[in-house]
Design an enzyme around this catalytic site. Sequence first.
Site, PDB file in Angstrom:
ATOM      1  N   ASP A  24       0.833  -1.205   0.000  1.00 23.29           N
ATOM      2  CA  ASP A  24       0.000   0.000   0.000  1.00 23.29           C
ATOM      3  C   ASP A  24       0.870   1.259   0.000  1.00 23.29           C
ATOM      4  OD1 ASP A  24      -2.134  -1.700   0.361  1.00 23.29           O
ATOM      5  OD2 ASP A  24      -2.242  -1.361   2.529  1.00 23.29           O
TER       6      ASP A  24
HETATM    7  N1  URA Z   1      -1.341  -5.853   4.104  1.00 27.55           N
HETATM    8  C1  URA Z   1      -1.784  -4.587   4.099  1.00 27.55           C
HETATM    9  O1  URA Z   1      -2.792  -4.293   4.714  1.00 27.55           O
HETATM   10  N2  URA Z   1      -1.094  -3.683   3.394  1.00 27.55           N
HETATM   11  C2  URA Z   1       0.033  -3.954   2.711  1.00 27.55           C
HETATM   12  O2  URA Z   1       0.635  -3.071   2.085  1.00 27.55           O
HETATM   13  C3  URA Z   1       0.479  -5.277   2.728  1.00 27.55           C
HETATM   14  C4  URA Z   1      -0.223  -6.201   3.427  1.00 27.55           C
END
Ligand code: URA
Length: 234
Positions: free
Chosen positions: A102
């Site tokens: 993310d």
């Molecule tokens: N889980 C999440 O919530 N975000 C990420 O970037 C990776 C795994």
Amino acid sequence: MRINKYIAQAGVASRRKADELIAAGNVKVNGAVLREPGYNVEDGDVVEVNGRRIEAEEKKVYILLNKPLGYVTTVSDDKERLTVMDLVQDVDARIFPVGRLDYNTSGMLIMTNDGDFAYKLTHPKHELTKTYRARVAGVLSTEKVWKLRNGVDIGGFVTSKARVDVVKGLPKSTIVDITIHEGKNRQVRKMFKAVGNNVQELERIAIGDIRLGRLAEGHYRKLTREEVEYLKNC
Ligand code: URA
């Protein structure tokens, strides 16, 4: 890629010999004889040497980037945000990110120009574990840890067994390491939300047995041959 390197990587001639071929007018790009020895070959260019079309086999590159917050894990972003590509501009190969993190997650991201490798690594059947260090709001009770370890419903999907270790309790939050087997969108955030503790910070610290270690944020290193072999055989 510079034309002499392109010709060399296609296995036609050494770089020096390629320069001679160019000087002799034996190299064409998109149908026209190349007059510019420093030409950079672009995507879609048709390169011919002595009337025969050639294509360079790009050397495979595997790197591990420590992605900072505030970068998107794509090759280009239509909202003009910074992307992980901005951090690897000096890599002389058309690499792309394997899987995603993310915008608000930092940590370990593998990048490569090896499509088969990337496909294999992201295929659900390989189940390569991913370990994250999270700071979550509030106290994470033993009961919640148990739930997270055994599976929680994150909206139509029940997560499989996870490893969960509380690292440290802070006055208003908890630091916790979690290792998961699947890679659903925003999975870790959704898992903690499911037990009532929102994620405040999230960092990926390991993929399988490969750890991020002390690599500084925004920096990258090449994966070792052993690490690449390990990932290929997972
Ligand atoms: N889980 C999440 O919530 N975000 C990420 O970037 C990776 C795994």
